[in-house]
Design an enzyme around this catalytic site. Structure first.
Site, mmCIF file in Angstrom:
data_model
loop_
_atom_site.group_PDB
_atom_site.id
_atom_site.type_symbol
_atom_site.label_atom_id
_atom_site.label_comp_id
_atom_site.label_asym_id
_atom_site.label_seq_id
_atom_site.Cartn_x
_atom_site.Cartn_y
_atom_site.Cartn_z
ATOM 1 N N HIS A 1 0.692 -1.064 -0.159
ATOM 2 C CA HIS A 1 0.052 -0.089 0.049
ATOM 3 C C HIS A 1 0.939 1.212 -0.138
ATOM 4 O O HIS A 1 1.359 1.635 0.900
ATOM 5 C CB HIS A 1 -0.916 0.072 1.252
ATOM 6 C CG HIS A 1 -2.056 0.874 1.275
ATOM 7 N ND1 HIS A 1 -3.364 0.905 1.904
ATOM 8 C CD2 HIS A 1 -2.063 2.337 0.815
ATOM 9 C CE1 HIS A 1 -3.958 1.990 1.922
ATOM 10 N NE2 HIS A 1 -3.219 2.809 1.265
ATOM 11 N N HIS B 1 1.208 4.656 -2.393
ATOM 12 C CA HIS B 1 0.873 5.585 -3.537
ATOM 13 C C HIS B 1 2.084 6.258 -4.017
ATOM 14 O O HIS B 1 2.579 7.102 -3.103
ATOM 15 C CB HIS B 1 -0.277 6.579 -3.145
ATOM 16 C CG HIS B 1 -1.441 5.895 -2.568
ATOM 17 N ND1 HIS B 1 -2.581 5.826 -3.506
ATOM 18 C CD2 HIS B 1 -1.786 5.534 -1.335
ATOM 19 C CE1 HIS B 1 -3.364 5.244 -2.645
ATOM 20 N NE2 HIS B 1 -3.114 5.004 -1.323
ATOM 21 N N HIS C 1 -9.608 0.643 -1.357
ATOM 22 C CA HIS C 1 -9.555 1.387 -0.100
ATOM 23 C C HIS C 1 -11.009 1.298 0.575
ATOM 24 O O HIS C 1 -12.046 1.593 -0.024
ATOM 25 C CB HIS C 1 -9.299 2.910 -0.135
ATOM 26 C CG HIS C 1 -7.875 3.290 -0.403
ATOM 27 N ND1 HIS C 1 -7.059 2.484 -1.369
ATOM 28 C CD2 HIS C 1 -6.987 3.918 0.242
ATOM 29 C CE1 HIS C 1 -5.767 2.939 -1.517
ATOM 30 N NE2 HIS C 1 -5.732 3.936 -0.488
ATOM 31 N N GLU D 1 -11.411 3.289 6.482
ATOM 32 C CA GLU D 1 -10.670 4.218 7.013
ATOM 33 C C GLU D 1 -11.508 5.096 7.583
ATOM 34 O O GLU D 1 -11.816 5.310 8.588
ATOM 35 C CB GLU D 1 -9.433 4.401 6.177
ATOM 36 C CG GLU D 1 -8.395 5.340 6.740
ATOM 37 C CD GLU D 1 -7.702 6.276 5.600
ATOM 38 O OE1 GLU D 1 -6.614 6.621 6.039
ATOM 39 O OE2 GLU D 1 -8.207 6.420 4.402
ATOM 40 N N ASP E 1 1.716 4.117 2.726
ATOM 41 C CA ASP E 1 0.798 4.861 2.295
ATOM 42 C C ASP E 1 1.069 6.091 1.509
ATOM 43 O O ASP E 1 1.561 5.887 0.255
ATOM 44 C CB ASP E 1 -0.455 5.270 3.424
ATOM 45 C CG ASP E 1 -1.716 5.792 2.971
ATOM 46 O OD1 ASP E 1 -1.880 5.743 1.590
ATOM 47 O OD2 ASP E 1 -2.623 6.079 3.785
ATOM 48 N N ASP E 2 1.355 7.174 1.954
ATOM 49 C CA ASP E 2 1.874 8.091 1.269
ATOM 50 C C ASP E 2 3.186 9.140 2.155
ATOM 51 O O ASP E 2 3.055 9.864 3.091
ATOM 52 C CB ASP E 2 0.902 9.391 1.081
ATOM 53 C CG ASP E 2 -0.420 9.014 0.350
ATOM 54 O OD1 ASP E 2 -0.038 9.116 -0.946
ATOM 55 O OD2 ASP E 2 -1.284 8.375 0.762
#
Length: 349
Positions: free
Chosen positions: A22, A24, A198, A201, A279-280
């Site tokens: 995961h 991005h 996704h 969340e 994630d980011d």
């Protein structure tokens, strides 16, 4: 707790082989690279310096994050920009002992600005071929846009079908339930793509269920709210559905007030197939090892948890049987040695 025990377990989670499922890629754009690409491409930014841009990373929720995320992505214009961004992430992942990464990318963020799909896919894919670790591409649809736009993006991407292993669904959950994208996911399944989304969340547990039932996804990205529904939690455990959990992201976006409040131990205790991811990372405070270290420092996690998380990351990856077996054998060998480290007992650091 004694420092030697803390140091031993921290070293283990740093050094253990792992996969990242995961990430991005646009969210790995560090401010320094954003400014370098802006200068290279003649893009004007609403920030005067790297330091000012970093200050803007103090966002309050998912939407405010997405606003700055899309502004940062505006510097990506040419194939070499996507190559440079991806290569920077792959090198960082390699330093964290990541063996395999499955990279999300958002073509709609770029094609809407007139960037050709060929430049987006070509740059990211070429970096994956040249990079120091195994990596593959998952194309995400932006859920705040329409399904018709997602279908058009899919058609635009089909000439590059051999470079993309799966499709996903990202961007803001609120008001955009999975069923909004049933047709495009059905088409993607017919085409043989792996499917992820996704869910759970900022969105409710019901979004996890509809992603499974209506989109027929194979993994749930995030999914931390599943524990609000015991029946759903039991189903996820029974069906061995992987959750790609992102601890630092969850704290940054106020899903949990701090790391000590994260439900990662409860997810593991429920028998769920949990993985840890970044994630980011440029925006949320750290890459994969940063997430492991923060979680293990704040939560009652042990050597056994570290081994389970490493095994889960490869077990949930979209890899062939032989590659998956080889990675799991490396994990077994690593933890066989780690379990004999005197200070690396099976207690919380």
């Amino acid at each position: 707790m004694p420092n030697d025990r803390f140091d031993a377990l921290r070293t283990i989670v740093q050094q253990m082989p792992k996969a990242e499922l995961h990430i991005h890629i646009e969210g790995s754009l560090e401010p320094e690279l954003i400014f370098a690409l802006a200068q290279r491409n003649g893009v004007s930014l609403p920030y005067e310096s790297v330091a000012q841009l970093r200050q803007a990373y103090d966002f309050a929720d998912l939407q405010s994050f997405l606003d700055i995320y899309y502004a940062g992505a505006s510097v990506l214009r040419e194939e070499r920009d996507f190559y440079d961004m991806t290569m920077a992430y792959l090198r960082r992942a390699h330093a964290d002992n990541v063996r395999h990464a499955e990279i999300f990318f958002d073509p709609q963020t770029h094609t809407a600005r007139g960037v050709p799909m060929a430049a987006v896919v070509g740059g990211i894919f070429r970096a994956c071929q040249d990079g120091p670790i195994s990596a593959s591409l998952i194309m995400c649809f932006l859920r705040h846009l329409s399904e018709e736009e997602a279908i058009a993006t899919l058609e635009e991407a089909l000439p590059f079908r051999d470079k993309i292993i799966g499709v996903g669904l990202d961007s803001s959950e609120r008001g955009h339930p999975p069923e909004k994208f049933m047709r495009v996911f059905r088409r993607c399944k017919e085409l043989g793509f792996h499917l992820v989304a996704h869910a759970g969340e900022e969105g409710p547990p019901a979004y996890i269920e509809t992603a499974l039932d209506l989109l027929e996804v194979e993994r749930i990205d995030h999914g931390v709210r599943c524990l609000e529904d015991p029946r759903l939690t039991e189903r996820l455990a029974r069906e061995r559905i992987a959750l790609t959990v992102c601890p630092l992201s969850n704290v940054k976006l106020r899903v949990f007030p701090d790391m000590a409040a994260h439900n990662l131990p409860a997810l593991l205790a429920a028998g769920l197939r949990v993985t840890i991811n970044s994630d980011d990372p440029a925006y949320f405070g750290g890459y994969l090892n940063d997430n492991f270290e923060a979680a293990f420092a704040a939560l009652p996690l042990t050597l056994a948890h570290a081994e389970a998380l490493a095994r889960n990351s490869f077990g949930a990856a979209f890899l062939g049987a032989a590659a998956k077996r080889a990675h799991l054998e490396e994990v077994d060998a690593f933890f066989s040695k780690a379990s004999h480290t005197p200070t690396a007992d099976r207690t919380h650091v």
